[in-house]
Design an enzyme around this catalytic site. Structure first.
Site, PDB file in Angstrom:
ATOM      1  N   CYS A  95       0.826  -1.236   0.100  1.00 22.75           N
ATOM      2  CA  CYS A  95      -0.107  -0.123  -0.076  1.00 22.75           C
ATOM      3  C   CYS A  95       0.985   1.349   0.009  1.00 22.75           C
ATOM      4  O   CYS A  95       1.726   1.349   0.719  1.00 22.75           O
ATOM      5  CB  CYS A  95      -0.922   0.189   1.197  1.00 22.75           C
ATOM      6  SG  CYS A  95      -2.293  -1.140   1.046  1.00 22.75           S
ATOM      7  N   ARG A 153       4.366  -0.421  -4.307  1.00 18.89           N
ATOM      8  CA  ARG A 153       4.217  -0.786  -3.108  1.00 18.89           C
ATOM      9  C   ARG A 153       2.424  -1.492  -3.133  1.00 18.89           C
ATOM     10  O   ARG A 153       2.240  -2.008  -2.056  1.00 18.89           O
ATOM     11  CB  ARG A 153       3.804   0.434  -2.243  1.00 18.89           C
ATOM     12  CG  ARG A 153       5.139   1.304  -2.134  1.00 18.89           C
ATOM     13  CD  ARG A 153       5.145   2.455  -1.181  1.00 18.89           C
ATOM     14  NE  ARG A 153       4.814   1.866   0.264  1.00 18.89           N
ATOM     15  CZ  ARG A 153       5.582   1.283   1.042  1.00 18.89           C
ATOM     16  NH1 ARG A 153       6.790   1.667   0.867  1.00 18.89           N
ATOM     17  NH2 ARG A 153       5.258   0.963   2.389  1.00 18.89           N
ATOM     18  N   TRP A 196      -2.632  -2.922  -1.765  1.00 20.33           N
ATOM     19  CA  TRP A 196      -2.317  -4.419  -1.781  1.00 20.33           C
ATOM     20  C   TRP A 196      -3.211  -4.871  -0.761  1.00 20.33           C
ATOM     21  O   TRP A 196      -3.103  -4.523   0.342  1.00 20.33           O
ATOM     22  CB  TRP A 196      -0.776  -4.502  -1.476  1.00 20.33           C
ATOM     23  CG  TRP A 196      -0.179  -6.058  -2.021  1.00 20.33           C
ATOM     24  CD1 TRP A 196       0.037  -6.388  -2.904  1.00 20.33           C
ATOM     25  CD2 TRP A 196      -0.281  -6.899  -0.622  1.00 20.33           C
ATOM     26  NE1 TRP A 196       0.424  -7.652  -2.768  1.00 20.33           N
ATOM     27  CE2 TRP A 196       0.240  -8.116  -1.166  1.00 20.33           C
ATOM     28  CE3 TRP A 196      -0.814  -6.965   0.638  1.00 20.33           C
ATOM     29  CZ2 TRP A 196       0.564  -9.280  -0.599  1.00 20.33           C
ATOM     30  CZ3 TRP A 196      -0.535  -8.395   1.232  1.00 20.33           C
ATOM     31  CH2 TRP A 196       0.213  -9.433   0.482  1.00 20.33           C
ATOM     32  N   ASN A 255      -2.339   2.299   5.157  1.00 15.29           N
ATOM     33  CA  ASN A 255      -1.434   1.216   5.051  1.00 15.29           C
ATOM     34  C   ASN A 255      -1.060   0.503   6.278  1.00 15.29           C
ATOM     35  O   ASN A 255      -0.744   1.071   7.327  1.00 15.29           O
ATOM     36  CB  ASN A 255      -0.216   1.724   4.675  1.00 15.29           C
ATOM     37  CG  ASN A 255       0.985   0.739   4.481  1.00 15.29           C
ATOM     38  OD1 ASN A 255       0.474  -0.520   4.306  1.00 15.29           O
ATOM     39  ND2 ASN A 255       2.315   1.072   4.424  1.00 15.29           N
ATOM     40  N   GLY A 256      -1.617  -0.856   6.408  1.00 15.25           N
ATOM     41  CA  GLY A 256      -1.349  -1.674   7.548  1.00 15.25           C
ATOM     42  C   GLY A 256      -2.487  -2.472   7.646  1.00 15.25           C
ATOM     43  O   GLY A 256      -3.200  -2.680   6.828  1.00 15.25           O
ATOM     44  N   GLU A 314      18.743 -17.698  -4.476  1.00 15.46           N
ATOM     45  CA  GLU A 314      18.411 -16.470  -4.917  1.00 15.46           C
ATOM     46  C   GLU A 314      17.927 -16.283  -6.386  1.00 15.46           C
ATOM     47  O   GLU A 314      16.859 -15.575  -6.708  1.00 15.46           O
ATOM     48  CB  GLU A 314      19.533 -15.416  -4.532  1.00 15.46           C
ATOM     49  CG  GLU A 314      19.503 -13.940  -5.337  1.00 15.46           C
ATOM     50  CD  GLU A 314      17.830 -13.376  -4.636  1.00 15.46           C
ATOM     51  OE1 GLU A 314      17.213 -13.772  -3.866  1.00 15.46           O
ATOM     52  OE2 GLU A 314      17.675 -12.111  -5.559  1.00 15.46           O
ATOM     53  N   LYS A 321      14.259 -15.179  -8.030  1.00 17.38           N
ATOM     54  CA  LYS A 321      14.111 -14.191  -9.323  1.00 17.38           C
ATOM     55  C   LYS A 321      13.475 -14.746 -10.326  1.00 17.38           C
ATOM     56  O   LYS A 321      12.494 -14.157 -10.831  1.00 17.38           O
ATOM     57  CB  LYS A 321      15.498 -13.458  -9.535  1.00 17.38           C
ATOM     58  CG  LYS A 321      16.465 -12.843  -8.769  1.00 17.38           C
ATOM     59  CD  LYS A 321      15.769 -11.228  -8.685  1.00 17.38           C
ATOM     60  CE  LYS A 321      15.061 -11.125  -7.287  1.00 17.38           C
ATOM     61  NZ  LYS A 321      15.643 -11.076  -6.128  1.00 17.38           N
ATOM     62  N   GLU A 341       9.615 -15.302  -9.253  1.00 16.25           N
ATOM     63  CA  GLU A 341       8.709 -14.342  -8.917  1.00 16.25           C
ATOM     64  C   GLU A 341       8.297 -13.217 -10.304  1.00 16.25           C
ATOM     65  O   GLU A 341       7.347 -12.654 -10.153  1.00 16.25           O
ATOM     66  CB  GLU A 341       9.029 -13.396  -7.693  1.00 16.25           C
ATOM     67  CG  GLU A 341      10.482 -12.856  -7.791  1.00 16.25           C
ATOM     68  CD  GLU A 341      10.915 -12.164  -6.650  1.00 16.25           C
ATOM     69  OE1 GLU A 341      10.061 -11.850  -5.683  1.00 16.25           O
ATOM     70  OE2 GLU A 341      12.038 -11.741  -6.700  1.00 16.25           O
ATOM     71  N   HIS A 361      19.729 -37.172  -2.799  1.00 18.04           N
ATOM     72  CA  HIS A 361      19.066 -37.503  -1.611  1.00 18.04           C
ATOM     73  C   HIS A 361      17.426 -37.490  -2.051  1.00 18.04           C
ATOM     74  O   HIS A 361      16.636 -37.419  -0.988  1.00 18.04           O
ATOM     75  CB  HIS A 361      19.352 -36.920  -0.498  1.00 18.04           C
ATOM     76  CG  HIS A 361      20.693 -37.092  -0.182  1.00 18.04           C
ATOM     77  ND1 HIS A 361      20.926 -38.036   0.641  1.00 18.04           N
ATOM     78  CD2 HIS A 361      21.724 -36.399  -0.140  1.00 18.04           C
ATOM     79  CE1 HIS A 361      22.306 -38.118   0.974  1.00 18.04           C
ATOM     80  NE2 HIS A 361      22.900 -36.875   0.386  1.00 18.04           N
ATOM     81  N   LYS A 403       6.339  -4.321  -3.041  1.00 16.77           N
ATOM     82  CA  LYS A 403       7.505  -4.069  -2.488  1.00 16.77           C
ATOM     83  C   LYS A 403       7.263  -3.649  -0.878  1.00 16.77           C
ATOM     84  O   LYS A 403       6.296  -3.009  -0.595  1.00 16.77           O
ATOM     85  CB  LYS A 403       8.525  -3.084  -3.079  1.00 16.77           C
ATOM     86  CG  LYS A 403       9.964  -2.949  -2.895  1.00 16.77           C
ATOM     87  CD  LYS A 403      10.605  -2.240  -3.947  1.00 16.77           C
ATOM     88  CE  LYS A 403      11.984  -2.543  -4.093  1.00 16.77           C
ATOM     89  NZ  LYS A 403      12.861  -3.876  -4.495  1.00 16.77           N
TER      90      LYS A 403
HETATM   91  C1  F6R Z   1      12.630 -10.545  -4.008  1.00 21.93           C
HETATM   92  C2  F6R Z   1      12.275  -9.239  -3.059  1.00 21.93           C
HETATM   93  C3  F6R Z   1      11.649 -10.007  -1.486  1.00 21.93           C
HETATM   94  C4  F6R Z   1      12.300  -8.984  -0.292  1.00 21.93           C
HETATM   95  C5  F6R Z   1      11.799  -9.266   0.749  1.00 21.93           C
HETATM   96  C6  F6R Z   1      12.542  -8.671   2.117  1.00 21.93           C
HETATM   97  O1  F6R Z   1      12.970  -9.932  -5.106  1.00 21.93           O
HETATM   98  O2  F6R Z   1      12.572  -8.257  -3.092  1.00 21.93           O
HETATM   99  O3  F6R Z   1      11.979 -11.325  -1.283  1.00 21.93           O
HETATM  100  O4  F6R Z   1      13.728  -9.257  -0.447  1.00 21.93           O
HETATM  101  O5  F6R Z   1      10.375  -9.059   1.053  1.00 21.93           O
HETATM  102  O6  F6R Z   1      12.271  -7.169   1.835  1.00 21.93           O
HETATM  103  P1  F6R Z   1      13.491  -6.132   2.484  1.00 21.93           P
HETATM  104  O7  F6R Z   1      14.841  -6.431   2.091  1.00 21.93           O
HETATM  105  O8  F6R Z   1      12.926  -4.833   2.270  1.00 21.93           O
HETATM  106  O9  F6R Z   1      13.220  -6.385   3.889  1.00 21.93           O
END
Ligand code: F6R
Length: 587
Positions: free
Chosen positions: A2, A27, A73, A99-100, A466, A470, A473, A489, A582
């Site tokens: 949000c 966001r 969101w 937001n929350g 990682e 990527k 997602e 295994h 994000k």
């Molecule tokens: C993946 C991604 C998320 C963040 C996670 C933690 O590409 O961006 O997995 O890494 O939500 O976010 P932060 O680093 O802001 O605590």
């Protein structure tokens, strides 16, 4: 999670919040809404979908001096216009964006229903304007807002306006909200990029701060029950950094910036690295905590500290920390990694550490973030604004900082810095147009695959995880990462003729990982090698030169590019993948 933006001042507030909200779309992008205060009337527009194409004219919003925008969101209630923010009180006079999560909203809703209030959405937010209206039966607007806070459990960043008042009220509790301070004008937003075009002066609100903003700003702290002063901080981000420039997507722009962001880390102040290394030396019981991509940086930290500094550090996903936080003592140290510095799960883990009397160090990209303000020391990753929902450049900066800390703990900081500087030159090549084209060809072969498996050993194991995240997602292809040794295994049962398998190699792990690659190939796997040397086991080889302890920083870059190319080829939005947002500010 949000996004909120609002403006009060002499300029056209409507234009500012419409363009500002677009900058916060990362966001949340289920739905959006605006309220514009037009003399003593409100004009509200809400829509399902993304704000990127919206215009003030298209939404029928008039010019004004007070306006508020919100991009959602969804948490409580589906993605509908009725559930989109803003939400209005029953008497039509009070408007709120939030937001929350209000955890006790059902009880408060019942209470308000008994007082005769009606509800028109399924959100938790709608109780807020109505609780304020309830208190305004006895008190003025500001006092009613203060009193309403006593009814709200949970996390909230709120912006509230009233039809008959030329002011904005901004409140934060465990959710981000910053105030931009201009000349006779103020901005309130979830994140700085929303108003960077206008000002770099910001006030970071503390927990339970309630800012009352008209031509000036006064801040009341509801926890202390008193008015407080908050400093103005100058942000060193540039408005241009938060724009796409010549790139089509923030994703590729941010991937391409990694040579310069890593150069920034290579030139970091030695004093700070030494101070943090001392905290690590003196602690008894150290935990890395983080979520998502930052958690893979932590895993990398565990390996790199073991390898270079000969130290063992515990790692725990922040949301799993309650299972282990009883081990904390006042001598413990928690190192929290977070790009945003606002991830709720990470902040909760940090607070558990504080409650046990332990020290907390944060490694974050966001100056003034909650993580920064709630830790004893902070190392800023200084990667600049990361707008794409996927973390890329912040991740490699986190890896680089952990690498420097490990080198300092081994008494070799300068050597670590030289290694990083050397890698920086190579990263220009890794992010070049040539590499991007080469990876695009590989992506063409992989675009229809339903599954992909990625393996690495040692430092390359977190890289495999990682890279997997990527790919998943952003391209929605199912990908799984494993330590090479795990294959036999059970995992190897998944391999069929043509299954793509990405194998990360290094000089150190070559013998064993190549034999894993052979095992995959023997079962029909289509092998993509990523590393310094080609091998007959590989169907395709992505050459990434040997960079020893910095291999993880280099090898993730072609994988970020691969994820991007797969997203493009599959028609996915690389900046805003479905269901994501994000900065995950809810538990
Ligand atoms: C993946 C991604 C998320 C963040 C996670 C933690 O590409 O961006 O997995 O890494 O939500 O976010 P932060 O680093 O802001 O605590």
């Amino acid at each position: 999670m949000c996004g909120i933006i609002s403006y009060i001042g002499p300029r056209d507030a409507t234009e500012i919040v419409v363009s500002g909200l677009k900058k916060l779309e990362y966001r949340g992008y289920d739905s959006f809404g605006f309220v514009v205060k037009n003399n003593s009337d409100f004009k509200i527009a809400k829509k399902v979908g993304r704000v990127s194409e919206a215009t003030a004219d298209g939404l029928g919003l008039p010019k004004s001096n007070i306006a508020v925008g919100h991009t959602r969101w969804a948490t409580h209630g589906g993605v509908t216009e009725a559930n989109a923010h803003p939400h209005v009180s029953n008497n039509g006079k009070i408007v709120v964006v939030h937001n929350g999560i209000i955890e006790n909203f059902q009880d408060q809703k019942k209470f308000l229903e008994l007082q005769g209030f009606k509800f028109y959405s399924q959100t938790d937010t709608e109780i807020i304007p109505n609780t304020i209206e309830y208190h305004m039966r006895k008190y003025d607007f500001v006092e009613a807002c203060k009193r309403s806070l006593k009814h709200l459990d949970g996390q909230y960043a709120l912006v509230i306006i009233h039809k008959d008042e030329n002011k904005i009220i901004a409140i934060r509790k465990e959710a981000p909200l910053v105030i931009g301070v201009g000349e006779g004008e103020f901005f309130v937003a979830s994140d700085v990029p929303a108003f960077l075009d206008y000002t770099k002066k910001v006030i970071f609100l503390n927990e339970m701060d309630m800012a009352v903003i008209d031509t000036a700003i006064t801040i009341f702290n509801a926890k202390k029950d008193t008015y407080v002063e908050r400093n103005i901080t100058n942000i060193d981000w540039d408005a241009e950094q938060a724009k796409k420039g010549n790139f089509e997507h923030f994703f590729m722009k941010e991937v391409s910036e990694q040579a310069s962001t890593l150069e920034g880390v290579a030139n970091i102040d030695n004093g700070l690295i030494r101070e943090v290394a001392d905290e690590i030396r003196n602690a008894e019981g150290i935990f890395f905590v983080a979520c998502g991509t930052a958690s893979y940086a932590c895993m990398h930290g565990v390996y790199i500290f073991a390898k270079i500094a000969k130290m063992h550090i515990n790692f725990c996903l922040a949301h799993e920390f309650p299972n282990f936080n009883h081990f904390l003592t006042p001598k413990s140290l928690v190192i929290a990694l977070s790009q945003s510095g606002e991830t709720a799960d990470t902040l909760i883990a940090m607070r558990a550490a504080k409650a046990a009397g332990a020290k907390v160090i944060s490694i974050t990209n966001a100056m003034g973030s909650t993580a920064m303000r709630e830790s004893d020391k902070t190392i800023l990753t200084r990667a600049g604004p990361e707008i794409c929902v996927l973390s890329t450049k912040a991740y490699t900066s986190q890896l680089a900082i952990l690498t420097l800390l490990a080198y300092e703990l081994a008494g070799k900081l300068e050597e670590g810095k030289e290694k990083l500087k050397d890698v920086v030159r190579y990263i220009y090549y890794l992010t070049s147009e040539n590499t991007r084209k080469f990876i695009q060809e590989i992506a063409k072969n992989l675009r229809y695959t339903p599954h992909m498996y990625l393996i690495g050993r040692g430092l390359q194991y977190p890289t495999a995880l990682e890279a997997t995240l990527k790919i998943k997602e952003v391209s929605y292809i199912h990908a799984e990462g494993f330590a090479g040794g795990e294959l036999k295994h059970g995992v190897i049962a998944l391999i069929e003729h043509g299954t793509p398998c990405i194998v990360f190699t290094s000089t150190e792990t070559e013998t064993e990982i190549i034999s894993n690659a052979m095992e995959l190939k023997a079962r029909g796997g289509y092998i993509i090698g990523v590393g310094p040397n080609n091998n007959p086991a590989f169907d395709v080889w992505i050459k990434v030169r040997e960079s020893e302890e910095a291999n993880s920083i280099c090898q993730i870059i072609p994988m970020q590019i691969l994820a991007y190319q797969l997203a493009i080829l599959r028609g996915c939005d690389p900046d805003k993948p479905r269901n994501l947002a994000k900065s995950v500010t809810v538990k």
